[in-house]
Design an enzyme around this catalytic site. Structure first.
Site, PDB file in Angstrom:
ATOM      1  N   GLU A  70       3.469  -5.134   0.435  1.00 11.08           N
ATOM      2  CA  GLU A  70       3.083  -4.315   1.588  1.00 11.08           C
ATOM      3  C   GLU A  70       1.799  -4.837   2.216  1.00 11.08           C
ATOM      4  O   GLU A  70       0.701  -4.473   1.785  1.00 11.08           O
ATOM      5  CB  GLU A  70       2.863  -2.859   1.162  1.00 11.08           C
ATOM      6  N   GLU A  86      11.481  -0.824  -1.761  1.00 15.38           N
ATOM      7  CA  GLU A  86      10.721   0.294  -2.338  1.00 15.38           C
ATOM      8  C   GLU A  86      10.811   1.490  -1.402  1.00 15.38           C
ATOM      9  O   GLU A  86      10.601   1.350  -0.203  1.00 15.38           O
ATOM     10  CB  GLU A  86       9.258  -0.144  -2.513  1.00 15.38           C
TER      11      GLU A  86
END
Ligand code: CA
Length: 328
Positions: A159, A246
């Site tokens: 991320e 995710e």
């Protein structure tokens, strides 16, 4: 001559019987080498495939679930077709302890190969562009060791923060992809996108050249809804293949409530585009997104009462997905 014919008949009968009694197919036996075809991940026959499974937690903090028996439990009891090793980069992760963290990743990858599961290896960082050399080295080694197996999916950046796709993330991704492709010409590589892997539309405006590239979209159902789905749809309409490596059933900080209806809306959305997904996370931490109650055994075998509400919701979806996939 007759004796010989009888011998062949018996051998043939034995072969037919032993084939009919063999173990059920594993996901990797069924789908084989994956690739990206337009917006879809497709199997060895070119049919779209939607993998579903669980992500482990940051490897350096809760590494106790990075073992064979746990992965086997996630296959047998949770019916995961994919698992994700979230290898920590900073905070005492790979940069500080490369051998230790690599060993955890290898334990999960080796288990997945043995069990016939797909496995996502995630470079779990929010600032991986600062560790490009290390990422190049890490993924180069991984591709050299495992690139000939169909099991592995490389997630080269978990991320990113709110940084530029074209100026920062695309050049980083291209450098790491080049290191992987030296050893592995075809397995799927998932690229992180700006703002905690949400702005896939920015990547869609300036995609990476090359085959079998997917783009990472993450959501937390209690925080992200329609607006993020629309960003995803914009990217899909421009031909991007998305992968949800995710997601959480909770708020974006991994805690708060479990948002059942909102999570189901995301499941329906991902089903529509056959987007593969992994839930965050296999952990016994005191937060709502963690699947397990405190002290849950590192090697699986968790009874129902050790599963927290998020895990119950996710596991029932995984069982459903498995039934659709294998009809059992
Ligand atoms: Ca390969």
């Amino acid at each position: 001559m007759k004796t010989l014919n009888l011998f062949f008949a018996i051998t043939l009968t034995f072969l037919v019987l032993s084939c009919s009694e063999k173990e059920p197919q594993t996901p990797v036996e069924k789908f084989g080498q994956l690739s990206v075809e337009g917006i879809h991940i497709v199997d060895q026959k070119g049919e779209p495939v939607q993998l579903a499974g669980m992500s482990l937690f940051w490897s350096q903090w809760i590494g106790k679930y990075y073992n064979y028996e746990c992965i086997e439990w996630l296959k047998e009891d949770w019916k995961c077709s994919v698992v994700r090793a979230a290898m920590a980069v900073e905070h005492g992760g790979y940069i500080a302890n490369p051998k230790e963290e690599m060993a955890k990743v290898e334990a999960v990858v080796d288990a997945a190969i043995d069990l016939g599961l797909y496995v996502i290896v995630d470079f779990h960082s929010h600032r991986a562009e600062q560790y490009q050399d290390e990422a190049v080295e890490f993924f180069g080694k991984l591709a050299q060791k495992y690139g000939h197996y169909p099991n592995i999916i490389y997630e080269i950046y978990n991320e990113p923060l709110n940084v530029s796709w074209s100026e920062v993330l695309k050049p980083y991704s291209e450098a790491v992809i080049a290191a992987i492709r030296e050893h592995d010409t075809n397995n799927i590589i998932a690229c992180g996108t700006p703002r905690w892997s949400q702005l896939v539309n920015e990547a869609a405006n300036d995609p990476i050249e090359g085959d079998n590239i997917a783009y990472v979209l993450h959501f937390y159902a209690g925080t992200h809804g329609k607006e993020l789905m629309e960003i995803g749809e914009e990217a899909i309409s421009k031909g991007l293949c998305l992968i949800v490596t995710e997601y959480g059933t909770t708020e974006a900080n991994g805690d708060g409530d479990v948002y059942v209806e909102e999570t189901k809306a995301w499941y329906a959305w991902m089903d529509k585009y056959k987007i593969s997904h992994c839930n965050w996370s296999i952990a016994d931490k005191d937060e709502a997104s963690a699947a397990l109650v405190s002290g849950a055994h590192p090697q699986g075998g968790w009874p129902e009462d050790m599963l927290k509400p998020s895990a119950k919701l996710v596991r029932s979806e995984l069982l459903k997905k498995h039934e659709e996939m294998f009809g059992q």
